[in-house]
Design a protein around this motif. Structure first.
Motif, PDB file in Angstrom:
ATOM      1  N   ALA A  26       0.837  -1.200   0.000  1.00  0.00           N
ATOM      2  CA  ALA A  26       0.000   0.000   0.000  1.00  0.00           C
ATOM      3  C   ALA A  26       0.871   1.249   0.000  1.00  0.00           C
ATOM      4  N   ILE A  27       0.584   2.168  -0.933  1.00  0.00           N
ATOM      5  CA  ILE A  27       1.363   3.410  -1.007  1.00  0.00           C
ATOM      6  C   ILE A  27       0.460   4.600  -0.670  1.00  0.00           C
ATOM      7  N   LEU A  28      -0.667   4.681  -1.348  1.00  0.00           N
ATOM      8  CA  LEU A  28      -1.610   5.756  -1.037  1.00  0.00           C
ATOM      9  C   LEU A  28      -2.670   5.204  -0.089  1.00  0.00           C
ATOM     10  N   LYS A  29      -2.887   5.952   0.996  1.00  0.00           N
ATOM     11  CA  LYS A  29      -3.762   5.427   2.055  1.00  0.00           C
ATOM     12  C   LYS A  29      -4.822   6.450   2.423  1.00  0.00           C
ATOM     13  N   GLY A  30      -5.703   6.729   1.503  1.00  0.00           N
ATOM     14  CA  GLY A  30      -6.799   7.648   1.820  1.00  0.00           C
ATOM     15  C   GLY A  30      -6.465   9.086   1.457  1.00  0.00           C
ATOM     16  N   LEU A  31      -6.034   9.278   0.216  1.00  0.00           N
ATOM     17  CA  LEU A  31      -5.644  10.613  -0.227  1.00  0.00           C
ATOM     18  C   LEU A  31      -6.862  11.410  -0.702  1.00  0.00           C
ATOM     19  N   ASN A  32      -6.956  12.651  -0.239  1.00  0.00           N
ATOM     20  CA  ASN A  32      -8.015  13.563  -0.691  1.00  0.00           C
ATOM     21  C   ASN A  32      -7.365  14.811  -1.263  1.00  0.00           C
ATOM     22  N   LEU A  33      -7.886  15.230  -2.419  1.00  0.00           N
ATOM     23  CA  LEU A  33      -7.328  16.442  -3.031  1.00  0.00           C
ATOM     24  C   LEU A  33      -8.354  17.015  -3.986  1.00  0.00           C
ATOM     25  N   GLU A  34      -8.542  18.316  -3.911  1.00  0.00           N
ATOM     26  CA  GLU A  34      -9.441  18.956  -4.864  1.00  0.00           C
ATOM     27  C   GLU A  34      -8.730  20.141  -5.505  1.00  0.00           C
ATOM     28  N   VAL A  35      -8.749  20.125  -6.826  1.00  0.00           N
ATOM     29  CA  VAL A  35      -8.064  21.184  -7.580  1.00  0.00           C
ATOM     30  C   VAL A  35      -9.077  21.847  -8.500  1.00  0.00           C
ATOM     31  N   ASN A  36      -9.167  23.180  -8.423  1.00  0.00           N
ATOM     32  CA  ASN A  36     -10.107  23.904  -9.279  1.00  0.00           C
ATOM     33  C   ASN A  36      -9.382  24.578 -10.433  1.00  0.00           C
ATOM     34  N   PRO A  37     -10.125  24.888 -11.498  1.00  0.00           N
ATOM     35  CA  PRO A  37      -9.515  25.574 -12.640  1.00  0.00           C
ATOM     36  C   PRO A  37      -8.826  26.857 -12.196  1.00  0.00           C
ATOM     37  N   GLY A  38      -7.677  27.124 -12.794  1.00  0.00           N
ATOM     38  CA  GLY A  38      -6.957  28.357 -12.497  1.00  0.00           C
ATOM     39  C   GLY A  38      -6.021  28.247 -11.304  1.00  0.00           C
ATOM     40  N   GLU A  39      -6.038  27.101 -10.612  1.00  0.00           N
ATOM     41  CA  GLU A  39      -5.223  26.976  -9.402  1.00  0.00           C
ATOM     42  C   GLU A  39      -3.893  26.270  -9.653  1.00  0.00           C
ATOM     43  N   VAL A  40      -2.919  26.611  -8.803  1.00  0.00           N
ATOM     44  CA  VAL A  40      -1.652  25.885  -8.785  1.00  0.00           C
ATOM     45  C   VAL A  40      -1.497  25.248  -7.408  1.00  0.00           C
ATOM     46  N   HIS A  41      -1.338  23.952  -7.393  1.00  0.00           N
ATOM     47  CA  HIS A  41      -1.143  23.239  -6.128  1.00  0.00           C
ATOM     48  C   HIS A  41       0.255  22.654  -6.090  1.00  0.00           C
ATOM     49  N   ALA A  42       0.920  22.826  -4.959  1.00  0.00           N
ATOM     50  CA  ALA A  42       2.222  22.184  -4.788  1.00  0.00           C
ATOM     51  C   ALA A  42       2.063  21.011  -3.833  1.00  0.00           C
ATOM     52  N   ILE A  43       2.695  19.884  -4.207  1.00  0.00           N
ATOM     53  CA  ILE A  43       2.702  18.715  -3.325  1.00  0.00           C
ATOM     54  C   ILE A  43       4.133  18.526  -2.861  1.00  0.00           C
ATOM     55  N   MET A  44       4.335  18.592  -1.563  1.00  0.00           N
ATOM     56  CA  MET A  44       5.679  18.404  -1.014  1.00  0.00           C
ATOM     57  C   MET A  44       5.631  17.235  -0.041  1.00  0.00           C
ATOM     58  N   GLY A  45       6.805  16.810   0.347  1.00  0.00           N
ATOM     59  CA  GLY A  45       6.815  15.710   1.306  1.00  0.00           C
ATOM     60  C   GLY A  45       8.098  14.925   1.215  1.00  0.00           C
ATOM     61  N   PRO A  46       8.400  14.177   2.255  1.00  0.00           N
ATOM     62  CA  PRO A  46       9.659  13.422   2.279  1.00  0.00           C
ATOM     63  C   PRO A  46       9.672  12.309   1.235  1.00  0.00           C
ATOM     64  N   ASN A  47      10.870  11.771   0.982  1.00  0.00           N
ATOM     65  CA  ASN A  47      10.996  10.628   0.057  1.00  0.00           C
ATOM     66  C   ASN A  47      10.122   9.481   0.529  1.00  0.00           C
ATOM     67  N   GLY A  48       9.493   8.824  -0.425  1.00  0.00           N
ATOM     68  CA  GLY A  48       8.711   7.644  -0.078  1.00  0.00           C
ATOM     69  C   GLY A  48       7.323   7.963   0.447  1.00  0.00           C
ATOM     70  N   ALA A  49       6.940   9.239   0.410  1.00  0.00           N
ATOM     71  CA  ALA A  49       5.623   9.623   0.933  1.00  0.00           C
ATOM     72  C   ALA A  49       4.493   9.205  -0.003  1.00  0.00           C
ATOM     73  N   GLY A  50       4.839   9.019  -1.293  1.00  0.00           N
ATOM     74  CA  GLY A  50       3.830   8.621  -2.275  1.00  0.00           C
ATOM     75  C   GLY A  50       3.540   9.675  -3.329  1.00  0.00           C
TER      76      GLY A  50
END
Lengths: 452, 249
Positions: B15-39
């Motif tokens: 298992a790598i992703l364990k209940g991920l929630n994310l909502e992205v709307n038009p016109g938006e920029v989202h950054a995903i950060m996190g340690p190595n191996g986070a998924g």
């Protein structure tokens, strides 16, 4: 009282073995040719060879991976009689019709003047039958006919029955202005047909010619073609030869080609094997001078239970020569490929550069490739390399392409085309390159241009 | 535009992703950060539809349509673009012809005619200038022998050509020197509009100086554990990830 048993087995007609049939039909064959000639001496000798050797079996090292057993079981008609009329429109697709060319066309082994365009102006592009019987050609026939063809099983069989094929003689310092197409059609007028075309190509010093050869069955009736082509390249001659093999699943082909090169000549043979039943290519180069270049290239793409076997030989006899081999194979379903590339470098052949590359992709895990490079090197100052790879398509590359919107089927095709493309780069007739590209797209069942 | 709910995914039973929630709307920029191996890369690959990953629960909706069962090319046709962390080399296929094929296959899927050669050339010229790509470069085999920076620039060039609705940039900044980074970021910014969205996956704040995010998410152990604005990236740069892990306990 005795009950009367009839032994029904005596009524069962024993189908004659093909070898016996060939031998016993020789008398009939002799009724049709001039038996009182030097050529017939050669034929009779060849028949004796064949009688002794018989058809090749898998016991022979050279036929280890290719069995002709099922092919030889057919009851072939050896001299198909009915010459069926063919309309140009029905066969146009098998010509490279986009270019002006000389054409030497045979239907069921017989010359078709209607479909052909031959010439005797400046050079001879005509028929083996007339070259064998006309005194004018005797010096050339005496000098070249059956001089480099091996005295082996199938070549001997062809020689024994040699009567028709293409005869091409280009005198020195002559450039043949347009390509020559040699096409052998079989119409399936008989349930099974065996044909044995015999071609002779003699290219004089500093002469230049391009040739396209094709064997095409027009029905699903069984066909066995056993063709022998002898090619002589005199000093500085340039021969560019293309073999297009894309036949019916019921048609088998044994192609025996023998090429002798003199100093500074360049001979290139591209073999495009897109299937048939069993296809065996015996391609032999003999380098008889210095500074010779021999180029052997091939693309094989087959599926189903198709079988393609490439046996190449380059015999480096003199110093300072080169040979370049590049064979790419793509095998799907239960198809089988064989690549046996033999390079012999004699002790005298110092400074030889011999390259051999054979790369294969197995698309299905049921497909097989038997690859065997054979290098026999007796000289010490040579550059010889050979590389052989067998792999699958790169799944990561496939995902990458899909991510960019290229569907899996098209992505696979693009990868396979790119893989085979190194062979197409050296095709010097653009229309041939286009045609092969189209055949590959058809073969891969995609409709993309591949203008890479 | 993109709505991911309770996404669970595994590879080879892990298992790598364990209940991920994310909502992205038009016109938006989202950054995903996190340690190595986070998924982070797994998330990108799962959205793009890589088959090795198995989605075991949750949904991925793009413009209201569940795309989690679609083939990768169908997702691409719906406007998903993934700039690969490690772009694949494809010998024998030139950049130009690859992108031509990609565009025309997408058009085919949408029932459109192939793009006329003239328009294609014009577009290639425009977009290659935007990313300061040499014309000679376009004739080379795709990614073969490209430097790390050339590969990434080529990814953004393809993005510019394909004009996706949702672009996911997976560590596009890694391996870029500062000039290349500026060119790439500039390219991304020019392509941004009120109708499309960008997800930037990165380890470093550096890229976010140029592509300014509306949201910064921290991915840890297969789910998003913290969301903030651009200032969160600065905080992460200064303090590392340990404080977030501790916050979770």
């Amino acid at each position: 009282m005795y009950s009367v048993f009839k032994d029904f087995s005596t009524f069962k007609r024993n189908k004659m073995e093909l070898k016996d049939k060939l031998l016993s039909s020789y008398v009939a064959f002799e009724n049709r040719v001039d038996t009182n000639s030097d050529v017939h001496e050669i034929r009779s000798q060849a028949l004796e060879n064949f009688e002794e050797l018989g058809f090749p079996t898998r016991k022979l090292e050279a036929w280890k991976y290719t069995s002709l057993n099922t092919v030889l079981k057919q009851d072939y008609s050896l001299f198909p009689n009915t010459e069926r009329a063919i309309e140009l429109v029905d066969v146009k697709q098998y010509f490279i019709h986009e270019i002006d060319s000389y054409k030497v066309v045979f239907i069921d082994g017989k010359y078709s003047s209607f479909l052909s365009q031959t010439t005797h102006e400046h050079y001879d592009v005509c028929l083996m039958s007339s070259a064998l019987s006309n005194a004018k050609y005797k010096p050339v026939i005496d000098k070249y006919f059956n001089k480099i063809a091996k005295q082996d099983n199938l070549t001997s069989l062809n020689t024994a029955f040699a009567v028709e094929g293409a005869y091409i003689h280009i005198p020195k310092n002559t450039e043949v202005k347009k390509p020559i197409q040699i096409i052998n059609f079989t119409t399936g007028s008989e349930a099974a047909t065996m044909v044995q075309p015999r071609n002779l190509v003699v290219v004089g010093e500093n002469a230049h010619v391009q040739i396209i050869e094709r064997h095409q069955s027009l029905t699903s009736n069984a066909v066995l073609t056993n063709v022998v082509t002898e090619i002589f390249a005199d000093k500085a001659a340039n021969i560019d030869y293309y073999k297009i093999q894309d036949d019916e699943i019921t048609a088998s082909l044994v192609d025996n080609s023998y090429i002798e090169q003199q100093s500074n000549s360049v001979v290139s043979v591209h073999t495009f094997s897109f299937g048939g039943n069993i296809t065996r290519n015996n391609l032999n180069f003999y380098q008889k001078g210095e500074h010779i270049d021999s180029i052997l290239k091939g693309i094989t793409i087959i599926e189903g239970k198709q079988h393609v076997d490439h046996h190449t030989l380059v015999h480096h006899i003199e110093p300072n020569c080169e040979s370049h081999q590049d064979y790419k194979g793509i095998y799907d379903e239960r198809s089988t490929g064989v690549f046996n590339g033999k390079v012999i470098v004699e002790k005298e052949a110092q400074k030889t550069n011999a390259y051999q590359q054979n790369n294969n992709v197995l698309v299905s895990d049921k497909a097989t490739i038997n690859a065997k490079p054979q290098l026999e090197i007796f000289a010490d100052d040579v550059k010889c390399s050979h590389g052989c790879t067998i792999g699958q398509l790169d799944e990561d590359a496939l995902f990458y392409m899909q991510q960019r919107g290229i569907p899996q089927k098209e992505g696979r095709a693009l990868l396979m085309f790119a893989f085979a493309n190194t062979v197409l780069e050296s095709v010097r007739i653009p229309e041939v390159k286009q045609r092969i590209t189209k055949l590959i797209a058809n073969k891969l069942n995609v409709n993309i241009g591949f203008d890479l | 535009m993109l709505k991911i709910e309770n996404l669970n995914a595994e590879i080879d039973g892990k298992a790598i992703l364990k209940g991920l929630n994310l909502e992205v709307n038009p016109g938006e920029v989202h950054a995903i950060m996190g340690p190595n191996g986070a998924g982070k890369s797994t998330m990108a690959n799962v959205i793009a539809g890589k088959e090795e990953y198995e989605v075991t629960a949750g949904t991925i909706e793009l413009n209201g349509e569940d795309i989690s069962e679609l083939a990768p090319e169908e997702r691409a046709h719906n406007g998903v673009f993934l700039s690969f962390q490690y772009p694949v080399e494809i010998p024998g296929v030139s950049v130009t012809n690859f992108i031509k094929t990609a565009i025309n296959e997408s058009r085919k899927a949408q029932g459109l005619e192939e793009m006329p050669a003239k328009d294609m050339l014009k577009k290639i010229r425009e977009k290659s200038e935007l990313l300061e790509i040499d014309r000679k470069f376009l004739g080379r085999s795709l990614n073969e022998g490209f430097s790390g920076g050339e590969k990434k620039r080529n990814e953004i060039f393809q993005m510019a050509m394909l004009e996706p609705k949702l672009a996911i940039l997976d560590e596009t900044d890694s391996g870029l020197d500062i000039d290349a980074l500026r060119i790439v970021a500039n390219g991304v910014n020019k392509l941004k509009s009120k109708d499309n969205a960008v997800i930037v996956i990165t380890h470093y704040q550096r890229l976010l100086d140029y592509i300014v995010p509306d949201f910064v998410h921290v991915l840890h152990d297969g789910k998003i554990v913290k969301t903030g604005d651009a200032s969160l990236a600065l905080e992460l740069e200064a303090k590392g990830y340990d404080w977030i892990k501790q916050e979770l306990v």
